[in-house]
Design an enzyme around this catalytic site. Structure first.
Site, PDB file in Angstrom:
ATOM      1  N   ASP A 220       0.840  -1.198   0.000  1.00  0.00           N
ATOM      2  CA  ASP A 220       0.000   0.000   0.000  1.00  0.00           C
ATOM      3  C   ASP A 220       0.874   1.247   0.000  1.00  0.00           C
ATOM      4  O   ASP A 220       0.575   2.230  -0.684  1.00  0.00           O
ATOM      5  CB  ASP A 220      -0.922   0.002   1.217  1.00  0.00           C
ATOM      6  CG  ASP A 220      -1.713   1.299   1.332  1.00  0.00           C
ATOM      7  OD1 ASP A 220      -2.413   1.655   0.377  1.00  0.00           O
ATOM      8  OD2 ASP A 220      -1.621   1.958   2.380  1.00  0.00           O
ATOM      9  N   HIS A 221       1.972   1.201   0.745  1.00  0.00           N
ATOM     10  CA  HIS A 221       2.890   2.336   0.806  1.00  0.00           C
ATOM     11  C   HIS A 221       3.671   2.510  -0.497  1.00  0.00           C
ATOM     12  O   HIS A 221       4.350   3.512  -0.688  1.00  0.00           O
ATOM     13  CB  HIS A 221       3.851   2.176   1.977  1.00  0.00           C
ATOM     14  CG  HIS A 221       3.190   2.311   3.303  1.00  0.00           C
ATOM     15  ND1 HIS A 221       3.893   2.286   4.500  1.00  0.00           N
ATOM     16  CD2 HIS A 221       1.877   2.467   3.649  1.00  0.00           C
ATOM     17  CE1 HIS A 221       3.047   2.427   5.502  1.00  0.00           C
ATOM     18  NE2 HIS A 221       1.827   2.536   5.010  1.00  0.00           N
ATOM     19  N   THR A 297       3.899   7.747  -6.501  1.00  0.00           N
ATOM     20  CA  THR A 297       3.405   7.165  -7.748  1.00  0.00           C
ATOM     21  C   THR A 297       2.371   6.097  -7.438  1.00  0.00           C
ATOM     22  O   THR A 297       2.487   5.361  -6.461  1.00  0.00           O
ATOM     23  CB  THR A 297       4.549   6.541  -8.560  1.00  0.00           C
ATOM     24  OG1 THR A 297       5.063   5.396  -7.855  1.00  0.00           O
ATOM     25  CG2 THR A 297       5.677   7.536  -8.779  1.00  0.00           C
ATOM     26  N   ASP A 301       5.870   0.025  -8.450  1.00  0.00           N
ATOM     27  CA  ASP A 301       7.162   0.286  -9.099  1.00  0.00           C
ATOM     28  C   ASP A 301       8.326   0.284  -8.110  1.00  0.00           C
ATOM     29  O   ASP A 301       9.428   0.713  -8.448  1.00  0.00           O
ATOM     30  CB  ASP A 301       7.117   1.630  -9.833  1.00  0.00           C
ATOM     31  CG  ASP A 301       6.748   2.795  -8.908  1.00  0.00           C
ATOM     32  OD1 ASP A 301       6.529   2.552  -7.702  1.00  0.00           O
ATOM     33  OD2 ASP A 301       6.666   3.938  -9.389  1.00  0.00           O
ATOM     34  N   ARG A 369       7.168   6.400   5.761  1.00  0.00           N
ATOM     35  CA  ARG A 369       6.471   5.660   6.807  1.00  0.00           C
ATOM     36  C   ARG A 369       7.232   4.420   7.252  1.00  0.00           C
ATOM     37  O   ARG A 369       6.702   3.583   7.999  1.00  0.00           O
ATOM     38  CB  ARG A 369       5.069   5.283   6.310  1.00  0.00           C
ATOM     39  CG  ARG A 369       4.181   6.487   6.054  1.00  0.00           C
ATOM     40  CD  ARG A 369       2.965   6.151   5.183  1.00  0.00           C
ATOM     41  NE  ARG A 369       3.335   5.980   3.792  1.00  0.00           N
ATOM     42  CZ  ARG A 369       2.460   5.790   2.796  1.00  0.00           C
ATOM     43  NH1 ARG A 369       1.164   5.769   3.052  1.00  0.00           N
ATOM     44  NH2 ARG A 369       2.871   5.648   1.547  1.00  0.00           N
ATOM     45  N   GLU A 372       7.115   3.163  10.981  1.00  0.00           N
ATOM     46  CA  GLU A 372       5.849   3.102  11.708  1.00  0.00           C
ATOM     47  C   GLU A 372       5.722   1.862  12.585  1.00  0.00           C
ATOM     48  O   GLU A 372       5.185   1.919  13.686  1.00  0.00           O
ATOM     49  CB  GLU A 372       4.673   3.186  10.730  1.00  0.00           C
ATOM     50  CG  GLU A 372       4.430   4.602  10.223  1.00  0.00           C
ATOM     51  CD  GLU A 372       3.153   4.727   9.417  1.00  0.00           C
ATOM     52  OE1 GLU A 372       2.491   3.703   9.167  1.00  0.00           O
ATOM     53  OE2 GLU A 372       2.809   5.857   9.039  1.00  0.00           O
TER      54      GLU A 372
END
Length: 773
Positions: A220-221, A297, A301, A369, A372
């Site tokens: 997701d990041h 983006t 990738d 992140r 985290e």
């Protein structure tokens, strides 16, 4: 309808006749006022941060945004605030609310955008440079040559359904307290969290491992990051968002009456930063409506490894080594000499520290992140090592490759592995094989008409399904996959922003063994979000614990997402109209009853909650709504990506065959001390019966990337190296071309492309002058 010019004339009626140029004068004056408002709010925010006490700083972990993102969001704030100033003046004149589409022409809108520095769309002509054909740009720009901004960093999240702002333009759902939706008020997010979502525990299942949860957060990041407003003070009054329960931009506090209340009886919440979206709009109404930004983006990738801006990319590379590798930590390495991520540039950083002493700063990676939670940091570390391992092998077998070529070819491989692992090993387990076939299907090649940009509902709701799979405990295991004798399990809140634990407590191996050797939490409508993240979450720049479930609900309202039923209609699913309908969808009569009791009307159900409580389909972790939304997004990300690993000419057939051998298990084997793994690390298995030796895990043969010197290169000498820049070799019209570029901050002087003609290069190599940071 009143034009801006007419309004200005009437406002000035008592003083002077207004000439025809007054339209621009009004826009200029409104713009100037908005700049003053924004600057004042940012000044208050910076002053508060600089004066924060050391005790508060323990809890403050702002998600750092790159300068390009900050500049873009500030421009959008100025644009939106200019519109509000105009509306306020018109309201005083008409003594009624007036919408901005009533006031402005397209020319007016374009002028406001120009003044605000919301820059126009990038022209497709910039995408014709030949170096953009071989490797994807770091920012995602020009992936689609005709629509250069599709999927690029710092562009708006796309809307699959129109936003439902309370004023039609900017005000979130729940902004105007007392306003009725379908005849009733929306429930408070904190009440929804406490009455429906909060769970004291989670059941485990024996199908998938904890990696399924942690890979979801990691990937997701790689696709979405919605930054918050840069200001932490109200634009209109300058009051700190931490000290007000009033809805005033960018403060949108969450009402609460319990232990998570701030000093004023609410939980602080900052609205998402707006995006400059005029150039992507089809009409004035859409152009003026507030949209949210994806700062990174949208493509899979590996931007999570390499960054999404030229400046960040440069900071992450080991340019001095001339080896195509990424920079590593200069202070620590593990017991076998393996690398850790480098530290952030500014120290001391805000990460938690070992109470026994000895600082370990926050780590730096392609995504801010990274610190985290420990599992996320461990995965980042794994891919840093994998890049450097592959880069070293490629350089060894291709001595003629420049450092830039080594770096780009390795980046290309790492990106492909992220795509394969996500689409082959992860997504089918999340949405189920039937939904995968229905919503994604077989790959049929790159489609330039598909917009790959992340959608607002995907980033803000659907892909946050994983928050209901979070375990309250991080398990750390020894070589026998039992609880580690020296490093015991940790409650989740003890793992937030704690990179010191990886450095000082056994490296990444105990954490990774826990990730693959622990069963994932089960999905259940009556046990959704654990108290570790509803009562003890450390996040953002709020100096006390916050509630993840409330934040998610408030974020969906901040973004004005349509309700649950609207999205079911979008996906071709039957609307929920009655309690019986909801019971059927949820599969739990008690939970369904709670939901309708809290929401009063089914059309008011927040999409994140509605999608979360749906009964998972066979072989999946989601119900039909989230399976649809996630599937549609993944198909768009795949089909609209010119550099997708399966696309024509991206890799040779031999290279594709080798890439398919890649897996998380193999990456773990190649970069850690772990010697036994499951064949598929996403599946949970008992140790040792379901584990195999690393020798039995397929490995890519990098010989597929061996490249012999071209005949042209035998005729022409190897291109000259340049300071503060490098080259890659490419072919153009059957000729060998050396394409030079400068590192970020330096400016190219001379010919960028040298062609091998006869037995010499067509020009002298260029120079990189600067720095121009």
């Amino acid at each position: 309808m009143w034009s801006v010019q007419t309004i200005f004339m009437l406002l000035c009626y008592d003083t002077v006749y207004v000439p025809a140029t007054s339209t621009r004068e009004l826009l200029f004056s409104s713009y100037q006022e908005s700049v003053q408002i924004i600057n004042a709010a940012l000044f208050h925010s910076r002053r508060r941060r600089s004066s924060s006490s050391s005790s508060m700083r323990v809890f403050t972990f702002p998600r750092q945004t790159e300068s390009e993102t900050t500049e873009s969001s500030r421009a959008a704030e100025v644009f939106q605030t200019t519109l509000q100033v105009l509306k306020t003046r018109a309201k005083r004149l008409h003594k009624r609310d007036v919408t901005t589409p009533e006031l402005l022409s397209w020319e007016d809108v374009e002028l406001v955008a120009e003044l605000s520095q919301c820059l126009p769309s990038t022209h497709p002509a910039v995408c014709q440079h030949s170096h953009l054909n071989k490797y994807r740009s770091i920012s995602g720009l020009c992936n689609n040559r005709q629509n250069p901004l599709w999927g690029a960093a710092n562009t708006p999240l796309v809307r699959w359904l129109p936003a439902e702002y309370e004023d039609g333009e900017r005000e979130p759902k729940g902004w105007n307290r007392g306003l009725l939706h379908n005849g009733v008020q929306l429930p408070l997010p904190r009440d929804v969290s406490k009455q429906i979502l909060r769970s004291t525990s989670k059941r485990s299942e024996d199908v998938y491992s904890q990696l399924l949860v942690d890979w979801g957060q990691y990937i997701d990041h790689d696709m979405t990051f919605t930054p918050q407003s840069a200001a932490s003070a109200a634009f209109e009054s300058g009051v700190d968002c931490l000290n007000t329960c009033e809805n005033v931009h960018p403060c949108f506090p969450i009402e609460t009456d319990d232990m998570l209340s701030g000093p004023q009886g609410c939980m602080a919440f900052y609205r998402s930063a707006p995006a400059c979206s005029i150039h992507l709009a089809s009409d004035i109404g859409q152009a003026l409506q507030q949209q949210q930004m994806n700062a990174i983006t949208s493509f899979i990738d590996a931007s999570v490894v390499y960054g999404h801006t030229p400046k960040l990319e440069r900071a992450l590379r080991n340019l001095s080594g001339l080896n195509g590798k990424l920079a590593v930590n200069e202070h620590f390495e593990d017991s076998k000499g393996r690398a850790y991520l480098p530290f952030v540039a500014a120290a001391p950083s805000s990460c938690q520290q070992d109470p026994r002493g000895g600082r370990v700063e926050c780590f730096r990676a392609g995504d801010s992140r990274v610190n985290e939670v420990m599992t996320l940091t461990a995965l980042h570390t794994l891919w840093l090592r994998e890049h450097n391992r592959i880069a070293e092998a490629l350089k060894h077998m291709n001595h003629h490759w420049s450092p830039e070529t080594v770096y780009q070819e390795t980046r290309k491989i790492i990106g492909a592995l992220h795509q394969i692992i996500t689409m082959r090993d992860y997504i089918p387990k999340v949405i189920g094989p039937a939904s995968f076939e229905q919503h994604i299907g077989a790959y049929r090649g790159y489609d330039p008409t598909v917009n790959p940009a992340a959608s607002n509902v995907f980033a803000t709701a659907a892909f946050r399904f994983g928050h209901a799979t979070i375990s309250p405990v991080l398990r750390r295991l020894n070589a026998s996959f039992q609880e580690h004798e020296h490093f015991p399990h940790l409650r989740l809140h003890h793992t937030f922003f704690s990179p010191w634990r990886l450095v000082k407590e056994g490296g990444i191996e105990p954490t990774l063994r826990g990730v693959i050797g622990t069963a994932a939490a089960a999905i259940s409508a009556d046990m959704l979000v654990v108290e570790e993240v509803t009562e003890r979450l450390v996040v953002l720049n709020v100096p006390h614990y916050v509630d993840l479930a409330s934040l998610n609900l408030q974020r969906g309202r901040d973004h004005a997402l349509p309700g649950y039923n609207s999205w079911r209609t979008f996906c071709g699913l039957r609307n929920v109209k009655t309690l019986e309908d909801l019971e059927e969808v949820v599969g739990d009569a008690e939970v369904a009853g709670k939901i309708l009791n809290v929401y009063k009307h089914p059309d008011n159900i927040d999409v994140w909650l509605g999608g979360l409580v749906e009964n998972p389909m066979p072989g999946s972790r989601t119900g039909p709504l989230f399976a649809c939304l996630i599937g549609r997004q993944m198909k768009a990300l795949r089909d609209g990506d010119r550099f997708w690993w399966e696309a024509e000419t991206v890799f040779t057939q031999q290279q594709k065959t080798e890439l398919l051998k890649g897996s998380v298990s193999r990456v773990i084997c190649d970069n850690t001390d772990i010697r036994e793994v499951p064949r598929d690390s996403f599946k949970y298995g008992e140790y040792p019966s379901d584990y195999v030796s690393c020798d039995r895990i397929p490995s890519m043969d990098l010989e597929a990337w061996r490249e012999e010197n071209s005949q042209d290169l035998e005729l022409c000498p190897s291109p000259a190296n340049i300071h503060n820049g490098d080259f890659i070799l490419s072919s153009s019209s059957g000729k060998l071309v050396a394409l030079y570029s400068c590192y970020h901050g330096f400016k190219l002087k001379g010919a960028a492309a040298l062609v091998c003609e006869g037995n010499k290069w067509s020009n002298q190599p260029p120079q990189c002058t600067g720095p121009h940071l």
